[in-house]
Design a protein around this motif. Structure first.
Motif, PDB file in Angstrom:
ATOM      1  N   SER A  59      -9.951  -2.931  -2.225  1.00 54.91           N
ATOM      2  CA  SER A  59      -8.674  -2.964  -2.945  1.00 54.91           C
ATOM      3  C   SER A  59      -8.689  -4.008  -4.060  1.00 54.91           C
ATOM      4  CB  SER A  59      -7.536  -3.257  -1.967  1.00 54.91           C
ATOM      5  OG  SER A  59      -6.302  -3.277  -2.633  1.00 54.91           O
TER       6      SER A  59
ATOM      7  N   PHE B  22       0.825  -1.205   0.000  1.00 57.95           N
ATOM      8  CA  PHE B  22       0.000   0.000   0.000  1.00 57.95           C
ATOM      9  C   PHE B  22       0.863   1.260   0.000  1.00 57.95           C
ATOM     10  CE2 PHE B  22      -3.629  -2.561   1.763  1.00 57.95           C
ATOM     11  CZ  PHE B  22      -4.465  -2.360   0.678  1.00 57.95           C
TER      12      PHE B  22
ATOM     13  N   HIS C 198       1.669   5.942  -7.458  1.00 57.75           N
ATOM     14  CA  HIS C 198       0.601   6.700  -8.128  1.00 57.75           C
ATOM     15  C   HIS C 198       0.856   8.195  -8.036  1.00 57.75           C
ATOM     16  CE1 HIS C 198      -1.692   3.215  -9.000  1.00 57.75           C
ATOM     17  NE2 HIS C 198      -1.962   2.930  -7.742  1.00 57.75           N
ATOM     18  N   TRP C 199       1.340   8.634  -6.900  1.00 57.78           N
ATOM     19  CA  TRP C 199       1.613  10.055  -6.715  1.00 57.78           C
ATOM     20  C   TRP C 199       2.802  10.500  -7.560  1.00 57.78           C
ATOM     21  CZ3 TRP C 199       5.507  12.460  -3.362  1.00 57.78           C
ATOM     22  CH2 TRP C 199       5.337  13.835  -3.277  1.00 57.78           C
TER      23      TRP C 199
ATOM     24  N   SER D 279      -4.929   3.155  -1.565  1.00 58.07           N
ATOM     25  CA  SER D 279      -3.642   2.978  -0.877  1.00 58.07           C
ATOM     26  C   SER D 279      -3.536   3.886   0.337  1.00 58.07           C
ATOM     27  CB  SER D 279      -2.482   3.286  -1.825  1.00 58.07           C
ATOM     28  OG  SER D 279      -2.425   2.350  -2.847  1.00 58.07           O
ATOM     29  N   LEU D 280      -4.030   5.104   0.206  1.00 60.16           N
ATOM     30  CA  LEU D 280      -3.953   6.085   1.289  1.00 60.16           C
ATOM     31  C   LEU D 280      -4.722   5.618   2.528  1.00 60.16           C
ATOM     32  CD1 LEU D 280      -2.620   8.895   1.495  1.00 60.16           C
ATOM     33  CD2 LEU D 280      -4.846   9.871   0.953  1.00 60.16           C
TER      34      LEU D 280
ATOM     35  N   PHE E  30      -5.002   5.592  -5.755  1.00 58.65           N
ATOM     36  CA  PHE E  30      -4.224   6.357  -4.776  1.00 58.65           C
ATOM     37  C   PHE E  30      -4.963   6.425  -3.449  1.00 58.65           C
ATOM     38  CE2 PHE E  30      -3.310  10.482  -2.764  1.00 58.65           C
ATOM     39  CZ  PHE E  30      -1.976  10.297  -2.463  1.00 58.65           C
ATOM     40  N   TYR E  31      -6.260   6.723  -3.494  1.00 60.26           N
ATOM     41  CA  TYR E  31      -7.035   6.823  -2.266  1.00 60.26           C
ATOM     42  C   TYR E  31      -7.175   5.476  -1.569  1.00 60.26           C
ATOM     43  CZ  TYR E  31      -8.191  11.481  -3.940  1.00 60.26           C
ATOM     44  OH  TYR E  31      -8.110  12.776  -4.385  1.00 60.26           O
TER      45      TYR E  31
ATOM     46  N   TYR F 190       2.565   1.460  -3.600  1.00 60.39           N
ATOM     47  CA  TYR F 190       1.657   1.796  -4.700  1.00 60.39           C
ATOM     48  C   TYR F 190       1.079   3.194  -4.543  1.00 60.39           C
ATOM     49  CZ  TYR F 190       2.152  -3.097  -5.811  1.00 60.39           C
ATOM     50  OH  TYR F 190       2.667  -4.321  -6.107  1.00 60.39           O
ATOM     51  N   GLY F 191       0.843   3.625  -3.305  1.00 61.55           N
ATOM     52  CA  GLY F 191       0.388   4.995  -3.096  1.00 61.55           C
ATOM     53  C   GLY F 191       1.419   6.005  -3.561  1.00 61.55           C
TER      54      GLY F 191
ATOM     55  N   HIS G 253      -3.129  -4.015  -6.879  1.00 60.39           N
ATOM     56  CA  HIS G 253      -4.061  -3.755  -5.781  1.00 60.39           C
ATOM     57  C   HIS G 253      -4.848  -5.012  -5.437  1.00 60.39           C
ATOM     58  CE1 HIS G 253      -3.655   0.496  -4.889  1.00 60.39           C
ATOM     59  NE2 HIS G 253      -3.437   0.683  -6.172  1.00 60.39           N
TER      60      HIS G 253
END
Length: 147
Positions: A86, A31, A38-39, A57-58, A54-55, A34-35, A131
């Motif tokens: 996920s 998580f 994505h960012w 993972s967040l 992204f969310y 991958y977060g 994910h």
């Protein structure tokens, strides 16, 4: 997780708790990774749906971190639900990557040649399934915990 690992009395209990903690750590790192990915890769378009991974993972990272310290229902049930989110996010992302690649290549997904061409397109289909992998691994950890 940590408390259960410390309190395990038999060799089998210690091994089981160690494996749970290891797989939970894999999910938590996934998580986080991958977060950040994505960012850093700026994985969004003008559509709000492109921000969903992204969310996921967040929210997934702190939930997974919390599972290391609390195993009660108040943590585990939201955790299990989010891991299913996920999994669905990964499957939907893979589908959309395939669909957009097929549109770019002007092929049909319903033929083997078109599917393979869309699979090798510019949007990575397997990356979206990451994910699904992280969510499924963590979900299995969550459902194996007894109250």
């Amino acid at each position: 997780m940590i408390e259960a690992l410390i309190k395990a009395k038999t060799e089998e209990e210690r091994l089981l708790e160690f494996l749970r903690a290891t797989f939970l750590l894999i999910a938590m790192v996934g998580f986080a990774f991958y977060g950040m990915e994505h960012w850093v890769l700026d994985h969004w378009t003008e559509a709000w749906q492109s921000r969903l991974p992204f969310y996921v993972s967040l929210v997934g990272f702190p939930l997974t971190l919390l599972m290391f310290f609390h195993r009660g229902k108040w943590v585990r049930y939201p955790f299990l639900l989010w891991m299913l989110v996920s999994v669905v996010t990964g499957v939907a992302g893979a589908y959309f990557h395939l669909l957009w690649n097929a549109q770019d290549a002007e092929v049909s997904l319903w033929s083997l040649k078109g599917f393979l061409e869309a699979f090798e397109g510019s949007r990575p289909v397997l990356a979206a399934l990451a994910h699904t992998h992280v969510g499924a691994v963590a979900f299995v950890v969550g459902i194996t915990i007894r109250d």
